[in-house]
Design an enzyme around this catalytic site. Structure first.
Site, PDB file in Angstrom:
ATOM      1  N   SER A  90       0.813  -1.195   0.022  1.00  0.00           N
ATOM      2  CA  SER A  90       0.107   0.107  -0.026  1.00  0.00           C
ATOM      3  C   SER A  90       0.874   1.328  -0.027  1.00  0.00           C
ATOM      4  O   SER A  90       1.579   1.480  -0.938  1.00  0.00           O
ATOM      5  CB  SER A  90      -1.055  -0.017   1.183  1.00  0.00           C
ATOM      6  OG  SER A  90      -1.885   1.126   1.215  1.00  0.00           O
ATOM      7  N   HIS A 195      -8.221   1.220   0.424  1.00  0.00           N
ATOM      8  CA  HIS A 195      -8.472   0.248  -0.895  1.00  0.00           C
ATOM      9  C   HIS A 195     -10.047  -0.292  -0.975  1.00  0.00           C
ATOM     10  O   HIS A 195     -10.081  -1.494  -1.434  1.00  0.00           O
ATOM     11  CB  HIS A 195      -7.271  -1.142  -0.583  1.00  0.00           C
ATOM     12  CG  HIS A 195      -6.103  -0.466  -0.609  1.00  0.00           C
ATOM     13  ND1 HIS A 195      -5.353   0.009  -1.615  1.00  0.00           N
ATOM     14  CD2 HIS A 195      -5.145  -0.461   0.832  1.00  0.00           C
ATOM     15  CE1 HIS A 195      -4.177   0.318  -1.007  1.00  0.00           C
ATOM     16  NE2 HIS A 195      -4.009  -0.015   0.242  1.00  0.00           N
TER      17      HIS A 195
END
Length: 306
Positions: A90, A195
């Site tokens: 990420s 996300h």
């Protein structure tokens, strides 16, 4: 020894004091931090002396973690250990792309600071959370989230670990379903539903921000969260979509192993990625560099195995 990969830690791994001993080594790590401090005054104070609560705020977490992630990689480089390819979890992907020279370290810091701000602002729009589901297959977790309007399976981390993102008020009922199915839940130390579709608006703002930067194809393979394959083509589009799309970490590591990577060095805060990689494969070597002490130990071990 086969190919070496650096894997860059993600949000949730942060802790007070991270990066301080690396900074005190001087050299390029000190320059990295000093340059960042000139761009965003107070970042070093947050990193080295900030509280857990302060570091949990996404707008603070991301620039601080970027520096310790990249700082650990820079320290390894200074000591003759280079990565043949990289991946970042990420937020860690921003540091991975900087290491791979898609943009300068300073531009990467500016990018990650804006990313943190946009994602932090998105977190204010709804009461959201993230939690890791253990002991259930990814397929089962996805099946359970489909029973809820605002929960999504977003991080496919390792066999038996999938992260769910969404509205906090649906998490209690979801947890009951998980327990019924034989699994368990661990809340994550993050402040928003990353996300997931809750990041749609932040993703669009981030995409516009990226138009201000020169971003090129990485000089070494950077395995993308979005595809689990090395970046090709438009890096900016990949970064835009990454923010609101699942992280395919297990597949990423499996693909890297298939491509000849045998040694994985987690660079940055904590050892979360080390744990995940060990669950994905027993056949690779895994190391962690997060401070001066672990840096010294890993340099010695890697050079001994070379």
């Amino acid at each position: 020894m086969g190919k070496i990969a650096f894997v860059f830690s993600g949000q949730g791994a942060q802790y007070p004091g991270m990066g301080k001993s690396l900074y005190e080594l001087g050299g390029n790590v000190k320059k990295l931090y000093d340059d960042a401090e000139a761009i965003r005054p107070g970042t070093m104070m947050q990193s080295f002396e900030g509280t857990e609560e302060e570091l949990k705020i996404t707008a603070n977490t991301q620039p601080c973690l970027y520096l310790v992630d990249l700082g650990a990689a820079v320290a390894l480089e200074e000591n003759g250990i280079h990565a043949d390819g990289v991946a970042g979890f990420s937020l860690g992907e921003i540091a991975a792309l900087a290491y791979a020279q898609s943009y300068t370290y300073a531009d990467g810091f500016k990018i990650v600071t804006k990313r943190g701000q946009f994602m932090n602002n998105a977190a204010q729009g709804a009461d959201t959370a993230m939690a890791a589901v253990l002991k259930l297959s990814a397929e089962k977790v996805e099946e359970l989230t489909e029973e809820f309007e605002n929960l999504y399976a977003v991080n496919f981390n390792s066999p038996g670990q999938t992260v769910v993102s969404g509205l906090k008020n649906e998490m209690a009922d979801f947890e009951a379903k998980v327990k019924e199915a034989g699994g368990r839940i661990i809340p994550l130390a993050v402040s928003a539903a990353f996300h997931s579709p809750f990041m749609d608006e932040a993703s669009e703002k981030f995409a516009f921000e990226l138009t201000s930067y020169e971003i090129t194809t990485p000089k070494i393979p950077v395995y993308a969260n979005l595809t689990a394959l090395p970046y090709e083509g438009d890096v900016k589009e990949g970064l835009k979509l990454q923010m609101k799309s699942p992280v395919r970490w297990q597949t990423t590591i499996e693909n890297m192993i298939s491509d000849g990577f045998t040694d994985f060095i987690e660079v940055g805060a904590g050892k979360t990625l080390c744990g995940l990689i060990k669950k994905i494969s027993k056949e690779v070597n895994v190391y962690s560099v997060q401070d001066a002490e672990t840096l010294s130990a890993v340099i010695e071990e890697v050079k001994a195995n070379a």
